[in-house]
Design a protein around this motif. Structure first.
Motif, short mmCIF file in Angstrom:
data_model
loop_
_atom_site.label_atom_id
_atom_site.label_comp_id
_atom_site.label_asym_id
_atom_site.label_seq_id
_atom_site.Cartn_x
_atom_site.Cartn_y
_atom_site.Cartn_z
N LYS A 18 0.80 -1.24 0.00
CA LYS A 18 0.00 0.00 0.00
C LYS A 18 0.83 1.29 0.00
CE LYS A 18 -4.01 -1.96 2.45
NZ LYS A 18 -3.52 -3.31 2.66
N LYS A 19 2.15 1.17 -0.09
CA LYS A 19 2.98 2.39 -0.06
C LYS A 19 2.71 3.31 -1.26
CE LYS A 19 5.93 2.15 3.52
NZ LYS A 19 6.74 0.95 3.70
N CYS A 20 2.17 2.76 -2.32
CA CYS A 20 1.88 3.57 -3.50
C CYS A 20 0.55 4.30 -3.38
CB CYS A 20 1.86 2.70 -4.75
SG CYS A 20 0.62 1.40 -4.67
N GLY A 21 -0.14 4.05 -2.28
CA GLY A 21 -1.43 4.71 -2.08
C GLY A 21 -2.59 3.90 -2.62
N ARG A 22 -2.31 2.73 -3.20
CA ARG A 22 -3.37 1.85 -3.69
C ARG A 22 -3.46 0.64 -2.76
NH1 ARG A 22 -0.75 5.66 -6.80
NH2 ARG A 22 -2.10 6.30 -8.51
N PRO A 23 -4.66 0.05 -2.67
CA PRO A 23 -4.82 -1.06 -1.72
C PRO A 23 -4.03 -2.31 -2.11
CG PRO A 23 -6.81 -0.75 -3.04
CD PRO A 23 -5.92 0.41 -3.33
N THR A 24 -3.83 -2.51 -3.40
CA THR A 24 -3.14 -3.72 -3.84
C THR A 24 -2.23 -3.41 -5.03
OG1 THR A 24 -4.91 -4.22 -5.37
CG2 THR A 24 -5.07 -5.25 -3.20
N CYS A 25 -1.32 -4.33 -5.31
CA CYS A 25 -0.46 -4.18 -6.50
C CYS A 25 -1.29 -4.23 -7.78
CB CYS A 25 0.60 -5.28 -6.53
SG CYS A 25 1.81 -5.14 -5.20
N ILE A 26 -2.33 -5.07 -7.78
CA ILE A 26 -3.13 -5.18 -9.02
C ILE A 26 -3.87 -3.86 -9.29
CG2 ILE A 26 -5.14 -6.23 -7.87
CD1 ILE A 26 -3.97 -7.14 -11.37
N ALA A 27 -4.32 -3.21 -8.22
CA ALA A 27 -5.01 -1.92 -8.41
C ALA A 27 -4.03 -0.89 -9.00
CB ALA A 27 -5.55 -1.42 -7.06
N PHE A 28 -2.81 -0.91 -8.49
CA PHE A 28 -1.79 0.01 -9.01
C PHE A 28 -1.49 -0.31 -10.48
CE2 PHE A 28 2.87 1.18 -9.27
CZ PHE A 28 2.65 2.55 -9.28
N ALA A 29 -1.41 -1.63 -10.79
CA ALA A 29 -1.12 -2.05 -12.17
C ALA A 29 -2.22 -1.57 -13.12
CB ALA A 29 -1.00 -3.57 -12.23
N MET A 30 -3.46 -1.68 -12.68
CA MET A 30 -4.58 -1.25 -13.54
C MET A 30 -4.51 0.25 -13.80
SD MET A 30 -6.15 -3.83 -14.48
CE MET A 30 -6.31 -5.56 -14.12
N GLN A 31 -4.14 1.01 -12.77
CA GLN A 31 -4.04 2.46 -12.95
C GLN A 31 -2.86 2.82 -13.86
OE1 GLN A 31 -4.50 4.71 -9.34
NE2 GLN A 31 -6.70 4.42 -9.60
N LEU A 32 -1.79 2.05 -13.75
CA LEU A 32 -0.66 2.28 -14.66
C LEU A 32 -1.07 2.03 -16.11
CD1 LEU A 32 2.47 0.67 -12.94
CD2 LEU A 32 2.19 3.07 -13.57
N ALA A 33 -1.83 0.95 -16.31
CA ALA A 33 -2.26 0.62 -17.67
C ALA A 33 -3.13 1.72 -18.25
CB ALA A 33 -3.01 -0.71 -17.66
N GLN A 34 -3.91 2.37 -17.37
CA GLN A 34 -4.78 3.47 -17.83
C GLN A 34 -4.07 4.81 -17.81
OE1 GLN A 34 -8.11 3.25 -15.13
NE2 GLN A 34 -8.52 1.14 -15.67
N LYS A 35 -2.77 4.76 -17.53
CA LYS A 35 -1.94 5.98 -17.46
C LYS A 35 -2.45 6.97 -16.41
CE LYS A 35 -0.34 5.59 -22.23
NZ LYS A 35 0.50 4.46 -21.91
N LYS A 36 -3.00 6.41 -15.30
CA LYS A 36 -3.46 7.25 -14.20
C LYS A 36 -2.50 7.19 -13.03
CE LYS A 36 -8.40 6.87 -15.19
NZ LYS A 36 -9.64 6.16 -14.82
N ALA A 37 -1.39 6.50 -13.18
CA ALA A 37 -0.39 6.39 -12.12
C ALA A 37 1.00 6.42 -12.75
CB ALA A 37 -0.59 5.09 -11.34
N ASN A 38 1.98 6.68 -11.91
CA ASN A 38 3.36 6.73 -12.37
C ASN A 38 4.14 5.61 -11.70
OD1 ASN A 38 6.12 7.37 -12.65
ND2 ASN A 38 5.65 9.55 -12.84
N ILE A 39 4.94 4.90 -12.45
CA ILE A 39 5.68 3.76 -11.90
C ILE A 39 6.55 4.16 -10.70
CG2 ILE A 39 7.63 4.02 -13.51
CD1 ILE A 39 6.19 0.70 -12.22
N GLU A 40 6.98 5.43 -10.67
CA GLU A 40 7.84 5.89 -9.58
C GLU A 40 7.10 5.91 -8.23
OE1 GLU A 40 10.95 6.35 -9.88
OE2 GLU A 40 11.07 6.28 -12.07
#
Ligand code: SF4
Length: 451
Positions: A18-40
């Motif tokens: 949750k350090k990225c502010g998302r509840p799970t890694c998959i949630a973060f991955a989905m946002q990355l795919a939609q270009k709503k998050a930054n890998i950093e």
């Protein structure tokens, strides 16, 4: 090709910290795919995963900006094969040739002519983008002189066309601040040409006998340190050229084939200017990023610019003019009032003909969400209520003292309803805008208020 959320998920640590502010890694991955998050935002992702993600997120066709301290324009970064799948983003640049075999006076005359190749169409400015200086003399001195003169005469981007690295070096130095497009790096000269491009931070065109050889050449140019690459897809005839343009675009978009993932350049040169216009139009429609033409007459260039403007208009968003009352040639209280729709092409067709008639008039551009008269009528966006509202909103009743409204001939069937809804006498105008001058000069005077 873009990675899916699941592909990205496989590259993440999968600890759900949750350090990225998302509840799970998959949630973060989905946002990355939609270009709503930054890998950093994930502090734990590995450098290898970052590199893989960066490569996958790069556009399938590289965006290249052409031009230096003058006018710049971008080409490439297209994402669809067909306009109706989305839209085309960066309009093809039109480059007009300037040959170094011309004498100084002829070069000046041609540069003056090229500088005037700008127009207004459907209310928008359109113009050529580039001067392609050709080293037909085979000598360095006239090539450099022509490049220098091109840079001094206009703000347009510059392309330099020569197979000789020595001549290219001299010409690039003569217009270096304009970051000229170097044409061309071939399998035989790419090391020397790429070195010039690298030194002066210029984009470069790769040119080879066929797509296979081109696919081998672009990685070599990239490895030598130049990433802003265009590919020359001029083939022996138009059919082969369109085929090459289509194969390269498809390979880049559908197969993520990086060696051909660059904007294309096409020489449309033909002996007959009508042939040349047709070839240029075809190349613009079928994926060229830059089209080089020897045509420098307004009547030759305008069709190319018109094709480009049409192809690169977002099909989901028709070009519109502001819905309001337009005064043409200082009309007065007794001048005719007509309406059309706020679709730019329709409005400017009407406006152009009214201008040409020299009859001062008022034109109401009715808001039909940028659709033409028949489209708006059939979609119920142009009816008696809409027109009555437009008359009220524009305060037309206060501006003229008569109550006569000229309507487009295509919606003559609405006359009765319009008369009832507006209280204005309806005059059915012509179906085609081109007939308006005759209508305004012969029919309108029979109905005009008597002073
Ligand atoms: Fe997963 Fe990284 Fe987000 Fe933690 S910070 S949940 S590891 S993506």
């Amino acid at each position: 090709m873009a990675l899916s959320g699941l592909d990205i998920f496989k590259l993440l640590p999968k600890t759900n910290c949750k350090k990225c502010g998302r509840p799970t890694c998959i949630a973060f991955a989905m946002q990355l795919a939609q270009k709503k998050a930054n890998i950093e935002e994930c502090p734990f992702v590995s450098e290898e995963a970052k590199a893989a993600l960066a490569g996958a997120s790069a556009p399938p066709i590289r965006k290249v900006t052409l031009g230096g301290d003058g006018r710049t324009f971008a080409v490439g970064e297209e994402t669809v094969l067909f306009r109706h799948e989305g839209k085309f983003f960066n309009p093809a640049g039109i480059a007009v040739t300037l040959d170094d075999t011309l004498d100084a006076a002829a070069r000046k005359g041609r540069l003056d002519a090229i500088g005037k190749l700008s127009f207004i169409r459907v209310g928008l400015p359109i113009q050529v983008d580039m001067i392609a200086v050709r080293n037909l003399s085979g000598k360095a001195e006239p090539f450099a002189a022509a490049a220098r003169e091109a840079a001094a005469a206009t703000k347009l981007a510059i392309a330099l066309v020569s197979d000789s690295p020595e001549n290219m070096k001299a010409a690039v130095a003569a217009c270096a601040s304009r970051a000229p497009l170097i044409h061309a790096a071939t399998p035989a000269n790419f090391a020397a040409m790429t070195a010039i491009a690298k030194e002066h931070r210029c984009p470069i065109v790769a040119k080879a006998a066929d797509l296979e050889a081109l696919s081998a050449l672009t990685p070599q140019i990239k490895a030598a340190g130049v990433e802003d690459i265009l590919i020359d897809l001029t083939m022996a005839d138009l059919r082969s050229t369109v085929e090459a343009l289509t194969v390269a675009r498809r390979a880049a978009l559908k197969k993520n084939f990086r060696p051909l993932g660059y904007p294309a350049l096409v020489f449309a040169l033909r002996a007959d200017p009508f042939d040349e216009i047709a070839v240029a139009g075809s190349a613009i429609a079928k994926y060229a990023g830059v089209v080089v033409t020897s045509c420098a007459e307004p009547w030759q260039i305008l069709p190319m610019l018109t094709v480009r403007q049409n192809i690169y208009t977002d099909p989901q968003k028709p070009i519109q003019v502001e819905a309001k009352l337009y005064a043409i040639r200082e009309p007065g209280k007794d001048s005719p009032v007509m309406f059309t729709t706020n679709f730019s092409l329709t409005y400017y067709s009407v406006e152009g003909e009214v201008e040409a008639s020299r009859v001062p008039a008022w034109i109401i551009a009715v808001d039909t969400e940028g659709t033409s008269v028949l489209t708006a009528y059939s979609g119920d966006k142009l009816n008696e209520k809409v027109v009555a509202k437009a008359l009220k909103d524009t305060k037309a009743e206060e501006i003229v003292r008569h109550r006569k409204l000229i309507i487009p001939g295509h919606i003559a069937v609405l006359s009765g309803k319009l008369e009832e809804a507006t209280g204005w006498e309806i005059l059915v105008g012509p179906k085609e805008a081109s007939m308006l001058p005759a209508f305004l000069k012969t029919v309108w005077p029979q109905h005009a208020p008597k002073s």
